[in-house]
Design an enzyme around this catalytic site. Sequence first.
Site, PDB file in Angstrom:
ATOM      1  N   ASP A   1    -107.445  36.700  15.253  1.00  0.00           N
ATOM      2  CA  ASP A   1    -108.908  36.229  15.182  1.00  0.00           C
ATOM      3  C   ASP A   1    -109.020  35.917  13.881  1.00  0.00           C
ATOM      4  O   ASP A   1    -109.181  36.413  12.744  1.00  0.00           O
ATOM      5  CB  ASP A   1    -109.716  37.433  15.748  1.00  0.00           C
ATOM      6  CG  ASP A   1    -111.119  36.810  15.835  1.00  0.00           C
ATOM      7  OD1 ASP A   1    -111.240  35.967  16.382  1.00  0.00           O
ATOM      8  OD2 ASP A   1    -112.231  37.517  15.709  1.00  0.00           O
TER       9      ASP A   1
ATOM     10  N   PHE B   1    -111.866  33.215  11.255  1.00  0.00           N
ATOM     11  CA  PHE B   1    -113.277  33.292  10.682  1.00  0.00           C
ATOM     12  C   PHE B   1    -113.579  31.912  10.125  1.00  0.00           C
ATOM     13  O   PHE B   1    -113.874  31.745   9.069  1.00  0.00           O
ATOM     14  CB  PHE B   1    -113.201  34.430   9.408  1.00  0.00           C
ATOM     15  CG  PHE B   1    -114.152  35.031   8.834  1.00  0.00           C
ATOM     16  CD1 PHE B   1    -115.235  35.355   9.462  1.00  0.00           C
ATOM     17  CD2 PHE B   1    -114.485  35.164   7.298  1.00  0.00           C
ATOM     18  CE1 PHE B   1    -116.465  36.143   8.989  1.00  0.00           C
ATOM     19  CE2 PHE B   1    -115.674  35.860   7.050  1.00  0.00           C
ATOM     20  CZ  PHE B   1    -116.592  36.264   7.585  1.00  0.00           C
TER      21      PHE B   1
ATOM     22  N   HIS C   1    -121.325  31.302   9.675  1.00  0.00           N
ATOM     23  CA  HIS C   1    -121.155  32.707  10.244  1.00  0.00           C
ATOM     24  C   HIS C   1    -120.571  33.578   8.804  1.00  0.00           C
ATOM     25  O   HIS C   1    -120.869  34.694   8.843  1.00  0.00           O
ATOM     26  CB  HIS C   1    -120.226  32.792  11.202  1.00  0.00           C
ATOM     27  CG  HIS C   1    -119.760  34.410  11.483  1.00  0.00           C
ATOM     28  ND1 HIS C   1    -120.602  35.126  12.026  1.00  0.00           N
ATOM     29  CD2 HIS C   1    -118.645  34.932  11.414  1.00  0.00           C
ATOM     30  CE1 HIS C   1    -120.186  36.284  12.052  1.00  0.00           C
ATOM     31  NE2 HIS C   1    -118.750  36.192  11.808  1.00  0.00           N
TER      32      HIS C   1
ATOM     33  N   ARG D   1    -122.408  42.101   2.173  1.00  0.00           N
ATOM     34  CA  ARG D   1    -122.282  42.122   0.701  1.00  0.00           C
ATOM     35  C   ARG D   1    -123.163  41.135   0.109  1.00  0.00           C
ATOM     36  O   ARG D   1    -122.926  40.294  -0.314  1.00  0.00           O
ATOM     37  CB  ARG D   1    -120.734  41.710   0.372  1.00  0.00           C
ATOM     38  CG  ARG D   1    -119.619  42.557   1.022  1.00  0.00           C
ATOM     39  CD  ARG D   1    -118.387  42.002   0.848  1.00  0.00           C
ATOM     40  NE  ARG D   1    -118.010  40.521   0.933  1.00  0.00           N
ATOM     41  CZ  ARG D   1    -117.731  39.969   2.133  1.00  0.00           C
ATOM     42  NH1 ARG D   1    -117.631  40.854   2.985  1.00  0.00           N
ATOM     43  NH2 ARG D   1    -117.769  38.983   2.484  1.00  0.00           N
TER      44      ARG D   1
ATOM     45  N   GLU E   1    -119.634  38.538  19.546  1.00  0.00           N
ATOM     46  CA  GLU E   1    -119.139  37.239  18.949  1.00  0.00           C
ATOM     47  C   GLU E   1    -118.837  36.112  20.052  1.00  0.00           C
ATOM     48  O   GLU E   1    -118.048  36.283  20.527  1.00  0.00           O
ATOM     49  CB  GLU E   1    -118.073  37.489  18.156  1.00  0.00           C
ATOM     50  CG  GLU E   1    -118.281  38.585  16.976  1.00  0.00           C
ATOM     51  CD  GLU E   1    -117.744  38.739  15.641  1.00  0.00           C
ATOM     52  OE1 GLU E   1    -116.486  38.092  15.928  1.00  0.00           O
ATOM     53  OE2 GLU E   1    -117.945  39.078  14.561  1.00  0.00           O
TER      54      GLU E   1
ATOM     55  N   GLU F   1    -117.065  33.019  20.520  1.00  0.00           N
ATOM     56  CA  GLU F   1    -115.986  32.441  19.931  1.00  0.00           C
ATOM     57  C   GLU F   1    -115.239  31.494  20.990  1.00  0.00           C
ATOM     58  O   GLU F   1    -115.515  31.570  22.296  1.00  0.00           O
ATOM     59  CB  GLU F   1    -115.040  33.492  19.606  1.00  0.00           C
ATOM     60  CG  GLU F   1    -115.405  34.467  18.628  1.00  0.00           C
ATOM     61  CD  GLU F   1    -114.565  35.002  17.848  1.00  0.00           C
ATOM     62  OE1 GLU F   1    -113.243  34.665  17.816  1.00  0.00           O
ATOM     63  OE2 GLU F   1    -114.806  36.265  17.252  1.00  0.00           O
TER      64      GLU F   1
ATOM     65  N   ASP G   1    -115.596  38.505  20.980  1.00  0.00           N
ATOM     66  CA  ASP G   1    -114.875  39.360  20.210  1.00  0.00           C
ATOM     67  C   ASP G   1    -116.043  40.653  20.207  1.00  0.00           C
ATOM     68  O   ASP G   1    -116.528  40.597  18.971  1.00  0.00           O
ATOM     69  CB  ASP G   1    -114.256  38.655  18.999  1.00  0.00           C
ATOM     70  CG  ASP G   1    -113.574  39.919  18.018  1.00  0.00           C
ATOM     71  OD1 ASP G   1    -113.002  40.674  18.642  1.00  0.00           O
ATOM     72  OD2 ASP G   1    -113.927  39.784  16.825  1.00  0.00           O
TER      73      ASP G   1
ATOM     74  N   ARG H   1    -120.555  47.067  15.082  1.00  0.00           N
ATOM     75  CA  ARG H   1    -120.800  46.814  13.676  1.00  0.00           C
ATOM     76  C   ARG H   1    -120.988  48.076  12.698  1.00  0.00           C
ATOM     77  O   ARG H   1    -120.605  47.817  11.474  1.00  0.00           O
ATOM     78  CB  ARG H   1    -122.263  46.155  13.381  1.00  0.00           C
ATOM     79  CG  ARG H   1    -122.230  44.466  14.335  1.00  0.00           C
ATOM     80  CD  ARG H   1    -121.072  43.831  13.633  1.00  0.00           C
ATOM     81  NE  ARG H   1    -121.324  42.363  14.537  1.00  0.00           N
ATOM     82  CZ  ARG H   1    -120.346  41.528  14.046  1.00  0.00           C
ATOM     83  NH1 ARG H   1    -119.178  41.528  13.246  1.00  0.00           N
ATOM     84  NH2 ARG H   1    -120.637  40.205  14.843  1.00  0.00           N
TER      85      ARG H   1
ATOM     86  N   GLN I   1    -117.525  49.095  11.959  1.00  0.00           N
ATOM     87  CA  GLN I   1    -116.795  48.065  11.143  1.00  0.00           C
ATOM     88  C   GLN I   1    -117.171  48.155   9.854  1.00  0.00           C
ATOM     89  O   GLN I   1    -116.222  48.199   8.977  1.00  0.00           O
ATOM     90  CB  GLN I   1    -117.204  46.630  11.790  1.00  0.00           C
ATOM     91  CG  GLN I   1    -116.535  45.552  10.976  1.00  0.00           C
ATOM     92  CD  GLN I   1    -117.259  44.163  11.679  1.00  0.00           C
ATOM     93  OE1 GLN I   1    -117.853  44.061  12.427  1.00  0.00           O
ATOM     94  NE2 GLN I   1    -116.630  43.188  10.922  1.00  0.00           N
TER      95      GLN I   1
ATOM     96  N   LYS J   1    -113.396  46.660  16.325  1.00  0.00           N
ATOM     97  CA  LYS J   1    -113.040  45.516  17.429  1.00  0.00           C
ATOM     98  C   LYS J   1    -111.896  45.682  18.031  1.00  0.00           C
ATOM     99  O   LYS J   1    -111.548  44.876  19.001  1.00  0.00           O
ATOM    100  CB  LYS J   1    -112.758  44.214  16.228  1.00  0.00           C
ATOM    101  CG  LYS J   1    -113.855  43.593  15.579  1.00  0.00           C
ATOM    102  CD  LYS J   1    -113.602  42.540  14.538  1.00  0.00           C
ATOM    103  CE  LYS J   1    -114.745  42.187  13.913  1.00  0.00           C
ATOM    104  NZ  LYS J   1    -115.585  41.079  14.941  1.00  0.00           N
TER     105      LYS J   1
ATOM    106  N   THR K   1    -111.714  42.527  23.815  1.00  0.00           N
ATOM    107  CA  THR K   1    -111.941  41.364  23.675  1.00  0.00           C
ATOM    108  C   THR K   1    -111.801  40.596  24.979  1.00  0.00           C
ATOM    109  O   THR K   1    -110.640  40.727  25.677  1.00  0.00           O
ATOM    110  CB  THR K   1    -110.781  40.742  22.595  1.00  0.00           C
ATOM    111  OG1 THR K   1    -110.691  41.461  21.387  1.00  0.00           O
ATOM    112  CG2 THR K   1    -111.205  39.310  22.266  1.00  0.00           C
TER     113      THR K   1
ATOM    114  N   THR L   1    -116.833  33.875  15.087  1.00  0.00           N
ATOM    115  CA  THR L   1    -117.736  33.322  15.593  1.00  0.00           C
ATOM    116  C   THR L   1    -118.272  32.056  15.211  1.00  0.00           C
ATOM    117  O   THR L   1    -118.158  31.743  14.194  1.00  0.00           O
ATOM    118  CB  THR L   1    -119.046  34.443  14.964  1.00  0.00           C
ATOM    119  OG1 THR L   1    -118.374  35.887  15.207  1.00  0.00           O
ATOM    120  CG2 THR L   1    -120.574  34.014  15.834  1.00  0.00           C
TER     121      THR L   1
ATOM    122  N   GLU M   1    -126.147  38.116  13.006  1.00  0.00           N
ATOM    123  CA  GLU M   1    -126.797  37.228  12.174  1.00  0.00           C
ATOM    124  C   GLU M   1    -128.144  37.070  12.956  1.00  0.00           C
ATOM    125  O   GLU M   1    -129.151  36.923  12.037  1.00  0.00           O
ATOM    126  CB  GLU M   1    -125.875  35.873  12.308  1.00  0.00           C
ATOM    127  CG  GLU M   1    -124.707  35.810  11.686  1.00  0.00           C
ATOM    128  CD  GLU M   1    -123.915  34.747  12.076  1.00  0.00           C
ATOM    129  OE1 GLU M   1    -124.130  33.603  11.477  1.00  0.00           O
ATOM    130  OE2 GLU M   1    -122.965  34.608  13.256  1.00  0.00           O
TER     131      GLU M   1
END
Length: 421
Positions: A134, A136, A141, A150, A207, A209, A241, A245, A248, A261, A265, A354, A368
């Site tokens: 997977d 990114f 995103h 972060r 997610e 995707e 996916d 959270r 994660q 995760k 899927t 995503t 998000e």
Amino acid sequence: MPTTPYDAPDATAGEPPVSWLDLAPDDPFGVATLPYGVFSAPGREAPRVGVRIGPWVLDAAAAAERAGMESGAVWAADRLNPFLGQGPHAWAAAREWLTTVLTDASYRDAVLPHLVPLAEVTTHLPIRVADYVDFFAAEHHARNAADIFRPGVGLSPNWKHLPVGYHGRAGTVVVSGTDVVRPTGQRGPAQAGGSPTFGPSERLDVETELGFVLGGATAQGSRVAVGEAADHLFGVVLLNDWSARDLQAWEAQPLGPFLGKSFATSVSAWVTPMSALAHARVPVPGQDPRPLPYLLDGAPAPTTIGLSLELRVNDRLVTRPHASDLYWSPEQLVAHLTVGGASVRDGDLLGSGTVSGATRDSLGCLLELTHGGRDAVVLDDGSTRTWLEDGDVVTMTAVAPGPGGGRVGVAEVRGRVVPAR
């Protein structure tokens, strides 16, 4: 020589082929699409490869035998993997044959007995997933997730130089319609210095995707140049996916996703060939700084797929992402995947990550949309969601421009959340 199937005219050029079947003119699963899947049905209990055409499924192996196409015997398998192993020339020949027999009325008598109503079939996972990676690949995103997890850090310094990804769990990829059990695991402490807790995820997310199905296996230690990657990109599915959270956020310090995760899927039951999406290719957003040569050399300017996606919870619209926002092309994903010597295996599955855009109504996950759970999403029936609840049914759909102004569909992916065990 590598093929270049995506040097296509614009979406208004040409005319879509017309079938002798009575199909609605705007059906996204007409002759211009012809996705492959694996199905069983009354009288056809053993799973085998089928081709979706409007409200029908063509028993591909049986039709090939009746119409004299000996190489169609590969479709008698219970997964697409043997067909994927035949490579791009076989894929192109098969698509040409399928288009012919579904548009030339002289084949009607040979094909008609092998059409099964879509409503009567049971679909199965279309591929035996060899490996699952997977990525990114959407900048919006990546920036939004960084801001939530972060704050103040922004994109990692490597993000615009390479397609960031993680190796997922192939054994928990499931076909659309499969229930998803809420995962259980460790959740981080509520305050600094506290102890973690254990239990069902309280922040279950989706997610939105794309999934790219690969074929044309390569040897370990070799690598696929970006200009040759199209030879290994068989088709596209929608991919959810599912993400816990809270699990994660706690476990991904410092390594990447694991239990947050690995539990499920979901993918579409039908794989839309890349060749069906040739009219939908659009340039990726400007790649600045310029990627290193192995991600550009020997290939046309990088493009992605202009797919319009919709995400619904309990049939209520949540968001409309667009795959034109993907920063890295599928060919670049393949080139980066293999540059270190990892092989392509028939049935490899690559997730795009995503798909999210710059506006609120184009964000591809609840993380998000709610800014990490801070702001609830109001659905069009007045109900609200911060995270998924038990019993929620999540559905993703997508369409792309086709020839002559028509539409090409990528089959839905649907899953229902059931309580933790």
